[in-house]
Design a protein around this motif. Sequence first.
Motif, mmCIF file in Angstrom:
data_model
loop_
_atom_site.group_PDB
_atom_site.id
_atom_site.type_symbol
_atom_site.label_atom_id
_atom_site.label_comp_id
_atom_site.label_asym_id
_atom_site.label_seq_id
_atom_site.Cartn_x
_atom_site.Cartn_y
_atom_site.Cartn_z
ATOM 1 N N SER A 196 0.847 -1.198 0.000
ATOM 2 C CA SER A 196 0.000 0.000 0.000
ATOM 3 C C SER A 196 0.877 1.242 0.000
ATOM 4 O O SER A 196 0.595 2.237 -0.688
ATOM 5 N N LEU A 197 2.000 1.177 0.740
ATOM 6 C CA LEU A 197 2.948 2.292 0.748
ATOM 7 C C LEU A 197 3.756 2.315 -0.550
ATOM 8 O O LEU A 197 4.009 3.393 -1.104
ATOM 9 N N VAL A 198 4.144 1.160 -1.063
ATOM 10 C CA VAL A 198 4.858 1.105 -2.349
ATOM 11 C C VAL A 198 4.025 1.788 -3.421
ATOM 12 O O VAL A 198 4.521 2.640 -4.184
ATOM 13 N N ARG A 199 2.747 1.449 -3.480
ATOM 14 C CA ARG A 199 1.868 2.016 -4.502
ATOM 15 C C ARG A 199 1.673 3.519 -4.301
ATOM 16 O O ARG A 199 1.585 4.284 -5.269
ATOM 17 N N LYS A 200 1.615 3.961 -3.046
ATOM 18 C CA LYS A 200 1.477 5.394 -2.758
ATOM 19 C C LYS A 200 2.712 6.159 -3.227
ATOM 20 O O LYS A 200 2.600 7.265 -3.783
ATOM 21 N N ILE A 201 3.884 5.565 -3.030
ATOM 22 C CA ILE A 201 5.128 6.205 -3.471
ATOM 23 C C ILE A 201 5.173 6.278 -4.994
ATOM 24 O O ILE A 201 5.555 7.305 -5.575
ATOM 25 N N ILE A 202 4.765 5.188 -5.659
ATOM 26 C CA ILE A 202 4.737 5.185 -7.121
ATOM 27 C C ILE A 202 3.742 6.218 -7.638
ATOM 28 O O ILE A 202 4.013 6.944 -8.606
ATOM 29 N N GLU A 203 2.599 6.312 -6.979
ATOM 30 C CA GLU A 203 1.576 7.294 -7.367
ATOM 31 C C GLU A 203 2.103 8.713 -7.240
ATOM 32 O O GLU A 203 1.836 9.573 -8.089
ATOM 33 N N ARG A 204 2.894 8.962 -6.189
ATOM 34 C CA ARG A 204 3.424 10.314 -5.970
ATOM 35 C C ARG A 204 4.536 10.636 -6.958
ATOM 36 O O ARG A 204 4.569 11.736 -7.546
ATOM 37 N N SER A 205 5.469 9.701 -7.165
ATOM 38 C CA SER A 205 6.660 10.019 -7.963
ATOM 39 C C SER A 205 6.448 9.809 -9.457
ATOM 40 O O SER A 205 7.223 10.325 -10.261
ATOM 41 N N LYS A 206 5.424 9.022 -9.827
ATOM 42 C CA LYS A 206 5.087 8.776 -11.233
ATOM 43 C C LYS A 206 6.311 8.381 -12.069
ATOM 44 O O LYS A 206 6.607 8.991 -13.111
ATOM 45 N N PRO A 207 7.037 7.349 -11.668
ATOM 46 C CA PRO A 207 8.211 6.932 -12.429
ATOM 47 C C PRO A 207 7.814 6.173 -13.699
ATOM 48 O O PRO A 207 6.671 5.712 -13.829
ATOM 49 N N ASP A 208 8.758 6.040 -14.606
ATOM 50 C CA ASP A 208 8.561 5.162 -15.763
ATOM 51 C C ASP A 208 8.865 3.742 -15.285
ATOM 52 O O ASP A 208 10.022 3.365 -15.112
ATOM 53 N N LEU A 209 7.824 2.961 -15.056
ATOM 54 C CA LEU A 209 8.003 1.628 -14.476
ATOM 55 C C LEU A 209 8.744 0.685 -15.408
ATOM 56 O O LEU A 209 9.310 -0.322 -14.955
ATOM 57 N N ASN A 210 8.779 1.010 -16.689
ATOM 58 C CA ASN A 210 9.437 0.112 -17.645
ATOM 59 C C ASN A 210 10.875 0.521 -17.952
ATOM 60 O O ASN A 210 11.577 -0.178 -18.688
#
Length: 347
Positions: A196-210
């Motif tokens: 849940s925290l991992v996803r929140k961090i990804i949502e905030r930083s909007k990285p290129d996951l690929n």
Amino acid sequence: MTQNNTSLSYRDAGVDIDAGDALVERIKPLARKTLREGVLGGIGGFGALFEVPKRYKEPVLVSGTDGVGTKLRLAFDLNRHDTVGQDLVAMSVNDILVLGAESLFFLDYFACGKLDVDTAAAVVGGIAKGCELAGCALIGGETAEMPGMYPAGEYDLAGFAVGVVEKSKAIDGKNIVPGDVVLGLASSGAHSNGYSLVRKIIERSKPDLNARFDGERSLADVVMAPTRIYVKPVLATMEKVAIKGMAHITGGGLLENVPRVLPENTVAELEKAAWPRPKLFDWMQAEGNVAENEMHRVFNCGIGLVVIVAAADAETAMAELKAQGEAVYRIGTIRARSGDEAQTLVV
């Protein structure tokens, strides 16, 4: 009132029995690859029969159940379904391992709104792989197609493991004393906790996951890396070394899982510099501005399993674990507890 004489079927209600049958046929060869001594029947019956190995004189059954948590949300978003099955197995078999148990068999529960055979088969393929890594048999489970209960493309997972340990060899941590050594086995990533925290961090930083993130791996590869299964290496080590206690580092991180195996008068003092912290955790801490103490309360921070042994056995235990393919570190010691101080400290 208008009458409608159209004949309705289960398929009209949203349940495809043929798809369920097709999935069972896809699963059968996967399950066969996990067969081991004790299995008395195959997939498809109303129940599964298993005989406890006769080499146990006073067998005690050990059970565990768990899910994958919100890591599934990333699996849906990334359309990656081949690793969460291993996560599912790992969470239960690693839990029962800490009591010294050999994993015997595993059952899974897969629930969805509409059954996609390819997706479900990918998930069960991961479950079968996890069972092979743990040396346990996939002897049954349940696939529930429930229209209206889940959004399209989503599903839920639960798993159930049963193992066995000789009564005289069950590990409970009661013999842990000051001076004992704490060993840490490397994790493969965040495993299945804190997402849940991992996803929140990804949502905030909007990285290129690929994009490339760690070596040849993308961030998506890293966050979806399956949970490491420690069963076989640890059971082999137990044949040569008396392990006093173990902790599977799941939800609650190092700070809340290690105390679960410690006597109340002891503290595990861990040295943060004693093991390398994978890049993922540094990235999450920086991007989420997560406090250090919170990192150790939520994530494994690179240590997936803690093993506690007598100081005289530490080198032998480390050598054996390394021989079994584990990356293992001497991460701390056990000392006497002062008052009501926390039972795990990372210094």
